[in-house]
Enzyme design. Structure first.
Site, mmCIF file in Angstrom:
data_model
loop_
_atom_site.group_PDB
_atom_site.id
_atom_site.type_symbol
_atom_site.label_atom_id
_atom_site.label_comp_id
_atom_site.label_asym_id
_atom_site.label_seq_id
_atom_site.Cartn_x
_atom_site.Cartn_y
_atom_site.Cartn_z
ATOM 1 N N LYS A 23 -10.787 -46.939 -20.939
ATOM 2 C CA LYS A 23 -10.691 -48.202 -20.366
ATOM 3 C C LYS A 23 -11.605 -49.147 -20.874
ATOM 4 O O LYS A 23 -11.233 -50.266 -21.390
ATOM 5 C CB LYS A 23 -10.316 -48.089 -19.117
ATOM 6 N N ARG A 93 -14.294 -49.624 -11.362
ATOM 7 C CA ARG A 93 -13.207 -48.803 -11.637
ATOM 8 C C ARG A 93 -13.774 -47.810 -12.364
ATOM 9 O O ARG A 93 -14.495 -47.895 -13.233
ATOM 10 C CB ARG A 93 -12.049 -49.438 -12.365
ATOM 11 N N GLY A 102 -5.437 -41.783 -11.431
ATOM 12 C CA GLY A 102 -5.378 -41.445 -9.841
ATOM 13 C C GLY A 102 -6.211 -40.455 -9.240
ATOM 14 O O GLY A 102 -6.316 -40.574 -8.058
ATOM 15 N N MET A 104 -9.657 -40.369 -9.609
ATOM 16 C CA MET A 104 -11.124 -40.763 -9.203
ATOM 17 C C MET A 104 -10.789 -42.269 -8.537
ATOM 18 O O MET A 104 -9.801 -42.957 -8.382
ATOM 19 C CB MET A 104 -11.944 -41.079 -10.354
ATOM 20 N N ARG A 337 -3.846 -50.102 -23.550
ATOM 21 C CA ARG A 337 -4.043 -48.793 -23.981
ATOM 22 C C ARG A 337 -2.765 -48.352 -24.731
ATOM 23 O O ARG A 337 -1.706 -48.940 -24.704
ATOM 24 C CB ARG A 337 -4.252 -47.733 -22.787
ATOM 25 N N HIS A 453 12.799 -8.271 -24.100
ATOM 26 C CA HIS A 453 14.080 -8.119 -24.777
ATOM 27 C C HIS A 453 14.968 -9.394 -24.513
ATOM 28 O O HIS A 453 15.369 -9.964 -25.343
ATOM 29 C CB HIS A 453 14.833 -7.020 -24.204
ATOM 30 N N SER A 769 2.578 -11.145 -44.934
ATOM 31 C CA SER A 769 2.936 -11.973 -43.965
ATOM 32 C C SER A 769 2.223 -11.689 -42.656
ATOM 33 O O SER A 769 2.442 -10.773 -42.081
ATOM 34 C CB SER A 769 4.294 -11.822 -43.887
ATOM 35 N N CYS A 837 4.598 -15.061 -40.076
ATOM 36 C CA CYS A 837 5.935 -15.123 -39.150
ATOM 37 C C CYS A 837 5.753 -14.871 -37.755
ATOM 38 O O CYS A 837 6.866 -14.722 -37.143
ATOM 39 C CB CYS A 837 6.782 -14.226 -39.964
ATOM 40 N N TYR A 857 2.912 -20.552 -46.684
ATOM 41 C CA TYR A 857 4.032 -21.011 -45.807
ATOM 42 C C TYR A 857 3.904 -20.630 -44.344
ATOM 43 O O TYR A 857 3.180 -19.731 -43.908
ATOM 44 C CB TYR A 857 5.330 -20.596 -46.519
#
Lengths: 890, 890
Positions: A23, A93, A102, A104, A337, A453, A769, A837, A857
């Site tokens: 902020k 603040r 909310g 603090m 923000r 399963h 893999s 994978c 990949y």
């Protein structure tokens, strides 16, 4: 523990979030670009940290620096603390580097006291307004700073209203407020033994002390634990001159987004109230008006605000969420923000901003949290719907479904065939339940983890599943389940949310998935950027086709065992397992072969021209057999009730075999290539099926690219042995069919030893893999099914681990092994193809790591392919840096 | 594939075993030191390898080199192949680098044919002898080289004896033999279509061809597989002039050891026969005489032989096993090799040789195979006894025992208290059987591996155990077990050999263990050499005392869970586990605390002044609970038979808790420090018990050195969390007792992640101890209980792995992690104490690796401590080299 602790807004900037809080940094930024921000200063997070370190004491120099900045503020505004005509009033603040809404404390209207309130009356001519401000300040200060419970102040207010015979606060007169204020002060003295402080500078220091302490209040600590925010960050404090939107009818307050946060449309979106403060909007007493109406109410203000919004949107190159207040015809910006948005909006905004030339393609892909996409890819519960959530389990397979509760797979099949919608509810599922799962809209189990399963099968079928919902007490005998006192009977309607793990009573409204044109556009951007390939894990031709639709460039994992579990095959599979010898087993395998061949034919065809990694049989054989405990109970029952002797004997025979195959730790038992080495005929059958399918497709003019994968390898000798088997089958098939075809043979890396010896293993492998599910289990010594239901939660809560290692790849441990593997493997074979994978292949942070580690990949479930494409692009940008990024249009 | 393939004996030496085979290298050595060895030459193993590689073809140059050496031999002896007056006769024998007795082929008397046999008649004047030699050669050649079955020759011989009306071969006349020889030749022609070759050089090449081929005959291949000998070695061939011990009464043959191979006594030990060949000794027709008698029969020969023996014993600096032949009053040495000996003899010989100044201390310790010692440390079956072995299981705990079969732990306890000797036979044991195990002489189970409950408990108690004997079909109902058709009833006597895994019918004679003075002397030598510390794994004061007796310098592992399994504690432990909440659990823990305190007091006292590593609770809690399947069966039975409702409910409650605690893969589940983090009160209780015991001992003036060990760590955060807990308990105890004491806190390294992150973990650890049992399980993904009974055998047979990784440390995989751990750990803490407490800590090859990896100590079961002391000394010599070894006396 010293240095500069306090910054004027002029002294900071947007880049100083860690020091000034989110902020505060933005207040500085806006101040510096000339926007109308009420002046003020910020106490840094460093001050907060030192405060905590010193045991709740102000570090040296802090007090002096604050006093100095107060004086500057007084000078600039021509007001001063406690001045009877021009009193300085400020807000105090909290503002941490990471948003903790909310959690603090905040104090407003600081600076008011018995004397200065008079100035406020005279400057506004509105006693009621001024007294209201004062009493709000006292109660807020009393609560937050002095620890007097808020409801005690409320009770005084109620008494005052009774006395005045009015219902609403705003009906009280100035005199009424004056009386209430006296009661407030007495309350504070009674409760704390101290007077409410009249000295504003004392008020200020006490408030700062309280806000710093609120960093470690219970709710903030819990919030950080849940959201995995470091306790080390600390909060900054913003001290800013007050402005009042409730001073007059040419005052007001509002909030607006620079673009629509639901749809992403480029149009101001928000609301405001005339003559009101932020609190009033929240309280809901008056209904705010859409921001567009402000143009009529305050045309000049609206125009100015619109320009500021446009400026901030461009300046931050992101959609902004802006708070503003108008005090007596003057516009003040109180906060900006980056605005929260739906996935859909995020996508549209990112794509639009590239078109607008505001951001680069690389920045655009970074703007989407890939996990958000998941929601767009599954049927989901309308976020507006009110839900009666009765239990929570593990989010085992994403998507949502409603239907009647059914406890029995046979019944599920019957009702499903009649077109009924149903949720199959079981303690756990087994291969025997497959036909029920097939006809269910969703699966709910009371036991089992994310790899149970039920979870695996449901994900494979793309059906929602909630697993391990331990609050459920299922009573098959009475066809009902209990959650606490609630009883749900067979036939009752429930809904499940497999993305969140929720179990909900009754039907709920759903939203169907859909890929917007912007979504497609975004993925196109991602594809232009990424270097990491994306494949899918798919076990059926349907899934293969779906994967292509989602943009998968091949299949990284086909699990042949799921084919074994199909209802028509399970008996043959069991025949194969229970076979007395090689000949019997081969007979059963001969029955399975044509079925497998059809499977592979379909998948390779759907993936024409793309590689398909086919993993040979992996799970322990007893997974395909009935449960020993059930058999034992059956036998006991049959014996006691004088059952048929042959039946008893048959069951005893099966039990003996089930027992012989049962294992203490099946994860680490006879499975993977150990099966292939113990029963080479099984792998030979599978290889034959693959190559016959391949030969047939080649004949048909297609381009099948099978990659035969050997699971659970720990030594190059295993791979060499099985590779020889596969090669000899391939040679036979080539000879028998007269068709030449190409294939490769590689291995999963899923056991630490394979990773440690990757240089040796690579000598026999065309590809690696990473099976990171099992690699995580063995590297951490965590059985996933056991850990997730049991100790893992404690581990995350105690912050012993920062993430669930089955969701987010454990870079330190598993990742280290992966890096070793890549390095060692490529030392032997520089062009070794390496992919992943495990389920991490669809998780953004893990994908980023795969990019870093140099993989070729990632492969994930079909629905996660779009997520992976985006995450891969993000990974490229993050890992490779943005050196060569130019701004561009689509 | 060329070069020098053939060596004269003069051209080789003892160091050329790999090239010339063991036998050949020693023939060369003896030739070169001037001993009377019949001249000859050797075809190298390289020739054999090239022969195999070329597909059973002689490599280029080999034939010429052989012909050349034959000519040298002919020249030297004044004999030549096929010469009618002075024919050259040779033997052709295989000789691999590693001894493979009887596995490959041999041909004797080569060179005889229809013509040369005449020369033999005339030179000996003994037609019968000459014809016997000739017919032996034809049948041996026919069998080995030409593939005619040996018994077909025997049948001809039988017919010949019938015809001559005699019973024994030696009653046949020269004429009878002549007839038999003609029949032999016809047989060969009939069977092979080829004539028996009359050309000696042809005989020679055909024989060489056959011997090379015999390297790959079935029995040789199987032998190598069983004995883990590489197929790559190949065999050499020794071609040597024949000498005949059966030529006359001043001829003879014999075998002798330079020292007594049973006792080690320094005295010639062996036997001989006058006028005989080696075969006659084997055939057993005549009884050989003790070697000492040779002094009377042939005094000069005996003196010469004695001198040669003494020379060879000194030359090889080891006890020799020597074959000799006397031909017409001349002594020939045919073979020498290091003699096989008993463990006892090996020790005495090594110690004696140091005293004799023959070998250094370092060489002495290298002469004992540490595994041999095991036999000396346990009661064992008399090796002379005839055994009726009926089944074989896993050698789960060494030693032997006899007793009556008992199937029930309660009965075992009762009978044991009556003083009966018994063997407890169960499918598997559980903590419920502990009281039975306590009273049994030995344990036999039909299921479970080397780490099953039975195995672990038996090893802990030092009782013999055979586990996983799958041939046993146990029928509790009828109190009997079957092995095939054999039925053994309760009360029948059996014996088990826990060192070999044998199950034997009836009583067998036993030998009690004993440590000879030489044994003590040897260990003293070892202690002078080794740098690696040796500790014991011990769970009781008795074991601790025993360990000290065996020379353990501390305890490397005290498993606190075994204390939990004691019969009087199990109910309290179950109470603790089944507790509804923290308070109930703490109440149960409070009952356990004084018991644990007594345990620790006893152990620390027995190890006064030595460190004791105490591992906090490690195994999954359900190991202490009854079996779910049995409960389920009980419940079903009670329900069907209208059982007591309260009883059913109680059992159902327990079942529910057992189920809740049951895990898919308990090895990877809620155990180790995960228990300590989930239930800190358990570890707190244990820490308190340790420190109260410590404080008490310090008060008593003793020096307890407790090392608190946290098991199953994967992350430094776990260790930090639990270390804080332990430290806070220690501080409390110090305060409460007013006693100051010292302790350390460390961790097991038994999961790959801990090894990979050892640098981080070391920051919170005072010591590391490798738990290589679990580290092997996780690194290889092998559940020991499942692997050993199932696929591991196939893996070893197929040579996919060279050793059982649970017996011999897997250096490549597990070892690599260990090396990383040591390196990373010491990077953080250069003086980090590092040991090993897995079972590998008592295995010589693994101990060698521990020395290489830089560990500080090994820890093993008490009985293996002497083995470890010796192996540690060997490891030092092997790893550090022998640079600074000087010959010395004791």
């Amino acid at each position: 523990m010293s240095g500069k602790y306090v910054y004027l807004f002029e002294e900071g900037g947007a880049g100083m979030k860690n020091l000034l809080g989110g902020k505060g940094a933005n207040l500085c930024e806006m101040t510096n670009i000339g926007l109308p921000v009420p002046p003020g200063f910020i106490i840094t997070t460093e001050a907060c940290k030192d405060f905590t370190r010193l045991g709740q004491k102000f570090p040296e120099g802090l007090e002096g620096q604050i006093r100095e900045k107060v004086m500057i503020l007084e000078k600039r505004l021509g007001e001063s603390f406690g001045d009877k005509t021009k009193p300085l009033l400020v807000s105090v603040r909290s503002g941490a580097p990471v948003s903790m809404p909310g959690m603090m404390d905040t104090v407003l209207n600081l600076g008011l006291n018995d004397a200065t309130v008079g100035a406020l009356i005279s400057s506004t001519g509105n006693e009621r307004f001024a007294m209201d401000c004062y009493r709000r300040f006292i109660s807020m200060f009393g609560d937050v700073v002095m620890g007097v419970e808020h409801n005690k102040f409320e009770r005084i207010l109620d008494r005052q209203k009774n006395k005045a015979h009015v219902h609403n606060d705003n009906e009280l007169s100035g005199e009424d407020w004056r009386e209430a204020i006296e009661e407030y002060k007495k309350l504070i003295n009674r409760e704390t033994g101290k007077d409410f402080p009249q000295n504003p500078i004392e008020q200020l220091f006490m408030s700062i002390f309280a806000v710093f302490n609120s960093w470690n209040n219970d709710r903030a600590v819990v919030y950080r634990r849940i959201n995995r925010i470091s306790d080390e960050l600390g909060t900054a404090i913003n001290i800013q001159a007050m402005v009042f939107g409730n001073m007059s009818d040419d005052s007001g307050t509002g909030v607006a987004f620079t673009r629509n946060p639901s749809t992403g449309e480029k149009k101001l979106y928000g609301e405001y109230l005339i003559n009101a403060q932020g609190e009033d909007v929240v309280a809901g007493i008056r209904t705010p008006k859409p921001i567009a109406h402000l143009e009529r109410d305050m045309p000049l203000i609206y125009k100015q605000f619109e320009e500021i919004c446009s400026l901030l949107d461009k300046h931050y190159r992101d959609m902004q969420d802006i708070e503003f207040t108008v005090e007596r015809g003057k516009l003040w910006i109180l906060q900006t923000r980056n605005g929260k948005r739906t996935a859909q909006a995020a996508i549209k905004i990112a794509v639009d901003m590239v078109c607008e030339g505001l951001i680069s393609r690389e920045e655009a892909v970074l703007k989407i949290e890939p996990g958000q996409l998941e929601h767009l890819l599954h049927r989901r519960i309308d976020p507006e719907a009110k839900l009666d959530i009765v239990a929570k389990g593990l989010p085992a397979s994403p998507g949502a479904a409603s239907g009647m509760v059914v406890f029995d797979a046979d019944l599920a099949e019957k009702l499903g065939q009649e077109g009924k919608k149903l949720i199959l509810v079981r303690t756990e599922t087994t291969p025997d339940d497959i036909h029920g799962i097939l006809h269910a809209q969703g699966i709910l189990t009371s036991r089992g983890g994310m790899t149970s399963h039920a979870a695996v099968v449901a994900r494979g079928m793309g059906k929602p599943c909630v697993s391990g919902c331990e609050a459920l007490h299922i009573d098959y005998e009475h066809s009902e389940f209990k959650v606490g006192d609630l009883v749900v009977k067979q036939g009752d309607i429930i809904s499940i949310d497999g993305s969140l793990g929720n179990v909900i009573l009754g039907n709920v409204p759903m939203i169907d998935p859909g890929l917007s044109p912007e979504f497609q556009e975004l993925l196109k951007l991602a594809d232009q950027i990424r270097t990491l390939g994306v494949r899918a894990n798919a076990d059926t031709p349907e899934d293969a086709a779906k994967s292509r639709g989602f943009g998968a460039a091949g299949i990284g994992l086909t699990r042949t065992e799921h084919m074994f579990m199909a209802q028509d095959r399970l008996p043959v599979v069991q025949e194969m397992i229970l076979a007395g010898g090689l000949r019997e087993r081969e007979a059963a395998l001969n029955k399975l072969m044509p079925m497998q061949q059809e499977d592979f034919y379909g998948i390779l065809k759907a993936m024409d021209g793309f590689p398909v990694t086919i993993r040979l049989l992996d799970p322990p054989l007893h997974e395909f057999l009935p449960d020993a405990e059930e058999l034992m109970v059956d036998i006991t029952r049959l014996r006691l009730t004088g059952g048929n002797k042959d039946e008893i004997k048959e069951k005893e025979d099966i039990l003996r075999k089930v027992r012989a195959l049962s294992e203490h730790n099946p994860m680490l038992g006879l499975r993977g290539c150990r099966l292939g080495i113990t029963y080479p005929e099984i792998y030979a059958m599978q290889a034959r099926a693959i190559f016959l399918a391949t030969a047939r497709l080649v004949k048909e003019g297609l381009q099948p690219i099978p990659e035969v994968e050997i699971p659970l390898v720990i030594d190059v000798n295993e791979l060499a042995y099985l590779r020889e088997l596969v090669d000899s089958v391939a040679a036979e098939v080539k000879k028998d069919t007269g068709v030449d075809f190409h294939y490769t043979v590689g291995t999963m890396i899923e056991i630490p030893r394979a990773a440690l010896l990757a240089d040796e293993v690579a000598a026999e492998a065309d590809f690696f893999s990473f099976g990171t599910n099992d690699l995580t289990q063995t590297t951490l010594g965590f059985s996933r099914d056991d850990a997730e239901g049991k100790f893992l939660r404690t581990y995350l809560e105690q912050k012993i681990l920062t993430d669930n290692p089955f969701m987010v790849l454990d870079r330190k441990g598993v990742g280290k092994l992966m890096q070793m593997t890549v390095e060692l493997g490529r030392k032997t074979k520089p062009d070794l193809l390496i992919g992943i994978c495990g389920e991490h292949g669809g998780e953004p942070s893990s994908i980023e790591f795969c990019q870093m580690a140099g993989l070729d990949y990632v492969s994930c479930s079909p629905f996660r392919v779009p997520i992976a494409r985006l995450a891969a692009a993000q990974a490229w940008v993050k890992v490779k840096g943005t050196a060569d990024i130019g701004y561009g249009t689509l």
